[in-house]
Structures are given as structure tokens and as C-alpha cells.
Design an enzyme around this catalytic site. Structure first.
Site, short mmCIF file in Angstrom:
data_model
loop_
_atom_site.label_atom_id
_atom_site.label_comp_id
_atom_site.label_asym_id
_atom_site.label_seq_id
_atom_site.Cartn_x
_atom_site.Cartn_y
_atom_site.Cartn_z
N GLU A 339 2.31 32.97 -12.68
CA GLU A 339 1.81 34.17 -13.33
C GLU A 339 2.86 35.27 -13.15
O GLU A 339 3.74 35.41 -13.97
CB GLU A 339 0.45 34.56 -12.75
N GLU A 625 -5.91 38.64 -2.99
CA GLU A 625 -6.54 38.84 -4.29
C GLU A 625 -8.06 38.89 -4.15
O GLU A 625 -8.73 39.71 -4.76
CB GLU A 625 -6.14 37.70 -5.23
C1 BGC Z 1 -4.40 38.44 -12.31
C2 BGC Z 1 -5.11 39.72 -12.04
C3 BGC Z 1 -5.39 40.31 -13.37
C4 BGC Z 1 -6.43 39.40 -13.97
C5 BGC Z 1 -7.07 39.86 -15.21
C6 BGC Z 1 -5.38 37.54 -12.98
O1 BGC Z 1 -4.93 36.29 -13.21
O2 BGC Z 1 -3.83 37.87 -11.19
O3 BGC Z 1 -4.72 40.46 -11.02
O4 BGC Z 1 -5.67 41.65 -13.42
O5 BGC Z 1 -5.95 38.10 -14.10
O6 BGC Z 1 -8.34 39.93 -14.98
#
Ligand code: BGC
Length: 746
Positions: A339, A625
Site C-alpha cells: 500500500e 493501525e
Molecule cells: C489505509 C488507511 C486508509 C483506508 C481507507 C487503508 O487501507 O491503510 O489508513 O485511510 O484504507 O479507509
């Protein structure tokens, strides 16, 4: 810029290989001045006569590639000699060509590496301009392959081999002078310990989760291999755990020359605390061969915090490391999995804190350019910038609001009025996007949102990540909030704010009509209220927090009842939050603003999940997270989307600096020229001190519990003005200087 340079490429190498584009030339006379300007689809490093020029990593940086590529200029005069010289550009796939985004897709922006560069050499009587064209040669060397997510292979036994002449490429993109700040190697950490895991694997713990890479210095047998994998955490059995990296392989392979070798990646980085030696050609593991190198954008450290509670101090360090790990050319969500993207919601939540910790002005300005370039004609702002084209990200409330919140925060911290002015058209368009959405003019109903992302009150947890708060309510509340910011922004820019004042009143009235009854939130019986896959509730902590924070209530009686309900809900949840990305950044400040500071500290000091200290107690060295990325029983929240290095919840330091220490920038005091100081001490911390190295000088505040009462030490930068309000009600306006006050202990 680059008048003689053409786009070149090679088709003589396979995918993920690292071509070297080379030009040899003769310099007659003494070099007076010489520079190289370069850009690429892919990443490149510049070498002149075998010497690496500059220390910056990952050039040309990550921008909205369909709209612009940045060109950097390098002074190479000191690298040139009279006679034969050689310029090399070693390239890799990088963001533009390589694997990017979830799903492991490549070629988002270009199906191959393309380079455009130009050297201008002034040797007195002769001036030479060497632009990339078909006369450049292509070689392949020891850096065999490199992918941002997957890592690199370096083979020191390989000779450089000529593979053909460069070909001309047809590329049509705007090339602009570089903005932002360079990514560089920063802290260097020695290994903490060697672990032989229950599976018998050799794992090295560096003691700190970060974004960067491991440098390996070894001398061994020619042809022997070293293979290194990376991980953020060990599992509950103590084994190396990589599943949360998802499709990012994060593995580096090194083949020894037989001489002393120094290996490290050049075009990739990893998010890790631990490495596993998958292949290691020696009997012993000499820890002194390894150094963990943090890699992030160059920013001056400006914020410091310390208090009498070591767990909170660790939490602050985790926030700092979260920022370091995710300010890698763009503000990213996480540094480890497939990501590492510019999620707008994450920086919307964190930027205030980020701008206390570090000087992030130049870094953010570059990203704002891409944010503006990628705003749709109808005003929609994507959730990921630079966009990863085929993901079709949602246009979500609280994510898109980054277009307003972020430039405003930057302006307050650095007094960059020109930047606020530059962003103003984007902000207006975002408001109009919300304004025109759906069936109610003054509300944002419907749409595809991330909701109160990862809130623990999600009813079908963990499949549902959007939390239990109605997204229609969140979207309409943020529409109101962003509009209220537009009032302040318009005033700061000397513009007429009456349109936004009236709009805010209209949104508030509509919000109250649709989302509130008898002073409390109610369900809007459409859209997500009807969803069976994602059930929502009217009454959530986040709904109450937003109503209170964004001023959507009316009158004293209603306010008191809302605060009471919020406190009751916290109690009903065992004294804990149930908020996610949307509610968490405000819950402590709402409690403090509403006279419930003790409760704010209760949440801040809570150790059961969901809480900030839960992860600290589990040995976290960065912000997770998920509140419970590793659960009480040691198992993982999930195997996917479980990052241990997301900065969003580090935004609690906005409350720490702004309310516990009490330092806030006034709207008419951007750049800290006018601040308010309203400390809220709590005995449980013993003392708290914060320092911000503002552009105008040092601003610091310390409160401490003493036998005689609470002592406050305040330093106001010279030329600045502080309006001080103490807990005993004393109020004064002070100019630059040092001050000490006492109040009775609470
Ligand atoms: C990210 C988040 C992001 C989200 C969207 C994720 O995969 O890591 O931090 O804001 O997707 O909801």
C-alpha cells in the site's frame, strides 16, 4: 528545462531489471561549472565517473504522474576531470512502473522505465550539452532487480554488460522543477539482539519499527548468498510474522564478491523491526555486520514532549516514529504492506500533530500540488493522492476534507498565506461538491464513505471496518465543519466570508432537522440505515463527539445533555472509547472543552483496548493501525490490513500540546505570532513539558505538581503575544519572554 534531452528507454532487459543509461564524453579544458538535470518514469540514481552524486533517494519522487514529473538538478562540477568522463543513470521501476497499490499490479503510469536527462558542462571556451538520445548506451550491472514493495537483488559477481543502445521513447508529460524535500538516510540503529525462533530461524531484532532498510557489511566467499526478509512483529509463539505485509515480498538478496561488500537497497524500502536471515553463508551471526537505517523525507525536528509517565513518553516516541516512517516523499498510510499510499484521511487527521513535531511545510506543499491536480472537475477529492489510477478510490467524507483541513493547518503553523491562497480554489470546489451532492442541498446524504474507519463499535466486527456511526451523519457533519473552516480561511485571506457563514447556518439547520430529535442524534432512515451488511446506530460516541465538536447543537440544555450522554456511553463501554479514525481525533478535546478534562485524561491513560496505552503495554514502538492489532491473547486482529505503523492515532498529541499543555495558535496569529495558552494539568502525569521550535523562536510550556501547588513555566518567543488563562481563572496577555506562575493543586 532540458532543451536537448529526449525520452529514452531500453527493451533489452526484463521486467524489474535495473538498466544503466550511460554517456561517455571528453572534456577539453578545466571545468568551470557543470550540472545534470534528470527525470524518469521509474526511479534513478546519478553517478559521474563511478561516484554517486548526492544522497537523495527515490528521485524523481512520487507525484501525480499523469500530470507532472519532477526534474532535479545536480551540481557535478567537482566529479568531472579533463579528458574522458562518464555519466551513468542507474534506474529502477519505482512508483511509476513497478508494483503499486493493493493487488500487486504494475505499470500504473508507464509500461517501462523511461529517462530524460541533460548534462550542461561549461569548460571555459567549450560549452557542452549532452541530452539523452539514441547515442546513450545501456548496461546491466550488479543491481539485478529492484521493486519498491518486493526488495532488491544485488549480485557483486556480475560484471557490467552492454545490452544495446538506448531507444527513443514517446512520452508526453509536463516536467517541472522539483518541489518538496529529498528523502534521505536518517537514524542508524545497531541490532538489539539475535533471536533463534521456535521454528529455528535466525531473526535479528533492531528494537525499533521503522521505514528504511538494513545495511549489511560482510566479507565472505565469492558467490555466496545472503537473503533477508523483513517483519514488524513476531507472532504469539515468537515466530517471524510476515502475513500482514500481504503481497509485498520485502526481501533482499545479496551475492557476495569475495571482497569486503556493503549491501543495501537503493530503490526500495521496508517497514520492519525484525529481519530474518533466510540465507546466511556463515556459521555465526556477527551482529556488527548489520545496521538498520531509517529513511524518510528531510524535515527539521521542531516538537518535543516529556511528562512524568513513561508509557506516555513512549507513546510520543511511537508517534514520532510513525511520522518518520510515513513521511517518505508523500504522506503515506503505512510503510510495510502493498500500500504505502497517500491516503488523504490519514494526513487530514494527523497533520496538526505532524506540524508540531517537524517542519513539514515544504513537504506538504509538494503534496498539495498533486492534491489540486487530481481534484475532479466537479470538485471531488480522491481518498488516495497521488491516485493509483485503476483503484477507483471512493470520494469519502473526512478523507476529501483534507483539501480544506490540511492547507489550513499548514497556514496556522507556518503563516504561509500564499499557500492558503493557492489552495483556496480547491477548497471552494470541494465545498461545492458536497453542496451539490444528493437530494438535500445542505446535507451530504448517500455516497461511498469509509465512515468512522476501524471504530470498535462496528456491529459485524471485524468484517465491517466502517464503524457503527451513520456515514450520512458523518458526511453532513464534516460538510458543516469544512464550511466553518472556510469562514475562518476566508477571513484570514481578507475575503468576504458571508457566503460560508450563511451556508454553515443552513447546513446546521438541515443537520438538526434530519439527524437530531429532542437534542439527540437519530437515524436517517435511508442509505446505510437500511444496509444489512453494515448496520449503523444513531447513538455512538463519534456521533456525539462530532455534534459537540462542530457546534451542531443549540443551547445550553442540549449541550449539557449531549455531554452527559457521551460520558455515559464511555462509562457503558468500561471507561473506554469506541471511536475510529473520525471520532478519535476529537474525543479528548471535546471532553476538555466541555469541562470533562478528568475524563479526557482517564481515556488518555486507559490501558485496556481500545486505548493508546494498550499497544504501548504490548511493546509497540510505533502507532498501530488497529487499537488491538495484537489482541490481549496475543493473536492478531486479522492477517490482512493490520499495520503496526500507521500514524493516525498519534493525533492524540494535538490534544496533548493544545489542551493538556494548552498551547494553541490563534486564527489571527498564524505562525505562532499570537497564541493562547490554557493549560489543563492532571496530577497523574506529575509534570508535562512541551517545546516547539517555531519559526519565531522557542515556545515552551511546562506544568508540574509541587508541594506548594502547580507550577507553570512558559516561554513565549520574542515578538509573539500570548493570551494566558490559568485554571484558577486568571487571564493575561503577555509579550515574548519567560514567565512562571503558580496555582493551587486540583
Ligand atoms: C489505509 C488507511 C486508509 C483506508 C481507507 C487503508 O487501507 O491503510 O489508513 O485511510 O484504507 O479507509
Amino acid at each position: 528545462m532540458m532543451t536537448q534531452a529526449k525520452w529514452i528507454y531500453t527493451d533489452a532487459l526484463r521486467e524489474s531489471a535495473c538498466p544503466i543509461f550511460r554517456k561517455t564524453f571528453t572534456v577539453e579544458g578545466k571545468v568551470k561549472a557543470a550540472k545534470v538535470t534528470a527525470t524518469a518514469y521509474g526511479m534513478y540514481n546519478l553517478y559521474v565517473n563511478g561516484n554517486r552524486v548526492g544522497e537523495a533517494l527515490f528521485a524523481p519522487g512520487f507525484t501525480s504522474y499523469p500530470n507532472r514529473l519532477m526534474a532535479h538538478t545536480y551540481d557535478i562540477a567537482s566529479y568531472l576531470t579533463e579528458g574522458e568522463n562518464q555519466i551513468d543513470l542507474l534506474c529502477a521501476n519505482g512508483w511509476a512502473v513497478g508494483f503499486l497499490g493493493r493487488g500487486n499490479t504494475n505499470h500504473f503510469f508507464s509500461d517501462r522505465i523511461s529517462l530524460r536527462a541533460e548534462a550542461v558542462i561549461d569548460a571555459g571556451t567549450t560549452k557542452t550539452v549532452l541530452g539523452t538520445d539514441e547515442s546513450w548506451q545501456v548496461f546491466t550491472g550488479e543491481r539485478v532487480e529492484a521493486e519498491l514493495y518486493h526488495g532488491e537483488t544485488v549480485d557483486k559477481t556480475r560484471e557490467e554488460t552492454f545490452v544495446g543502445m538506448a531507444k527513443l521513447d514517446k512520452k508526453d508529460v509536463r516536467v517541472v522543477p522539483a518541489e518538496g524535500v529529498p528523502v534521505r538516510e536518517q537514524e542508524r540503529l545497531a541490532p538489539f539482539k539475535l533471536i533463534i525462533t521456535p521454528k529455528g530461524e535466525k531473526v535479528i531484532d533492531f528494537g525499533q519499527n521503522l521505514a528504511g532498510y538494513v545495511e549489511v557489511r560482510v566479507k565472505g566467499k565469492r558467490g555466496d548468498r545472503i537473503v533477508i526478509s523483513h517483519a514488524e512483529v513476531l507472532d504469539s509463539d515468537g515466530n517471524f510474522y510476515t502475513r500482514n505485509l500481504e503481497l509485498a515480498r520485502s526481501q533482499n538478496t545479496y551475492i557476495l564478491s569475495g571482497e569486503m561488500d556493503v549491501f543495501k537497497p537503493q530503490f526500495s524500502y521496508q517497514g520492519y523491526r525484525y529481519i530474518r536471515l533466510d540465507e546466511w553463508p556463515f556459521d555465526e551471526v556477527d551482529l556488527s555486520c548489520f545496521t538498520s537505517v531509517a529513511v524518510y523525507s528531510e524535515m527539521k525536528r521542531t516538537g518535543y514532549f516529556l511528562c512524568g509517565n513513561d508509557k506516555i513518553n513512549r507513546l510520543y516516541q511511537n508517534t514520532i516514529w510513525g511520522q518518520r516512517s510515513n513521511f517518505v516523499d508523500i504522506p503515506t498510510d503505512c510503510p510495510q504492506r502493498d500500500e504505502r499510499l497517500g491516503w488523504t484521511g490519514d494526513i487530514q487527521v494527523f497533520l496538526h500533530t505532524a506540524a508540531i513535531n517537524y517542519d513539514v511545510e515544504k513537504f506538504m506543499r509538494k503534496w498539495f500540488t498533486d492534491l489540486m491536480l487530481e481534484q475532479r472537475a466537479d470538485g471531488a477529492v480522491s481518498s488516495v493522492v497521488p491516485g493509483v489510477s485503476n483503484r477507483g478510490e471512493r470520494t469519502s467524507t473526512a478523507w476529501g476534507d483534507a483539501a480544506i483541513v490540511c492547507p489550513w493547518e499548514l497556514y496556522l503553523a507556518y503563516d504561509c498565506k500564499d499557500e492558503l491562497e493557492r489552495c483556496y480554489p480547491m477548497m471552494r470546489k470541494w465545498i461545492e461538491f458536497m453542496h451539490g451532492f444528493g437530494e438535500e442541498e445542505f446535507l451530504w446524504l448517500g455516497g461511498d464513505h469509509y465512515g468512522d474507519w476501524l471504530a470498535s463499535d462496528a456491529i459485524l466486527c471485524p468484517e465491517v471496518r466502517e464503524g457503527a456511526t451513520q456515514t450520512d451523519l458523518i458526511a453532513s457533519a464534516f460538510f458543516a465543519y469544512s464550511t466553518s473552516l472556510m469562514v475562518r480561511i476566508s477571513r484570514a485571506l481578507g475575503k468576504d466570508s458571508s457566503y460560508y457563514e450563511e451556508l454553515f447556518q443552513n447546513i446546521k439547520a438541515a443537520f438538526r432537522r434530519i439527524f437530531m430529535k429532542d437534542g439527540m442524534p437519530v437515524l436517517y432512515p435511508k442509505y446505510d440505515a437500511l444496509s444489512t451488511t453494515r448496520p449503523v446506530k444513531a447513538m455512538t460516541q463519534t456521533a456525539l463527539v462530532l455534534i459537540l465538536k462542530f457546534g451542531l447543537y443549540e443551547g445550553e440544555e442540549e449541550r449539557v445533555a449531549l455531554v452527559k450522554r457521551l460520558c455515559d456511553m464511555i462509562d457503558e463501554n468500561g471507561g473506554r472509547m469506541s471511536t475510529g479514525f473520525v471520532g478519535t481525533p476529537y474525543i479528548l478535546s471535546v471532553l476538555t472543552e466541555q469541562g470533562e478534562t478528568k475524563r479526557a485524561y482517564d481515556l488518555f491513560l486507559q490501558e485496556q483496548s481500545p486505548s493508546w496505552l494498550f499497544s504501548v503495554n504490548r511493546g509497540a514502538t510505533t502507532i498501530w493501525e488497529h487499537w488491538d492489532g495484537i489482541k490481549e491473547d496475543g493473536s492478531f486482529w486479522d492477517h490482512c490490513k493490520n499495520s503496526f505503523n500507521h500514524y493516525a492515532y498519534g493525533s492524540v498529541f494535538e490534544w496533548v500540546f493544545g489542551m493538556s499543555l494548552g498551547i494553541q495558535i490563534k486564527d489571527d496569529g498564524a505562525g505562532y505570532s499570537k497564541i493562547s495558552v490554557k493549560p489543563h494539568p492532571d496530577r497523574r502525569l506529575g509534570f508535562a513539558e512541551g517545546r516547539i521550535e517555531t519559526r519565531r523562536g522557542t515556545l515552551s510550556m511546562k506544568w508540574s505538581y509541587q508541594p506548594e501547588g502547580i507550577r507553570y513555566d512558559l516561554t513565549v518567543p520574542m515578538g509573539c503575544e500570548a493570551e494566558v488563562t490559568l485554571p484558577d481563572g486568571r487571564n493575561m496577555t503577555l509579550q515574548g519572554g519567560g514567565y512562571t506562575f503558580m496555582t493551587e493543586a486540583n
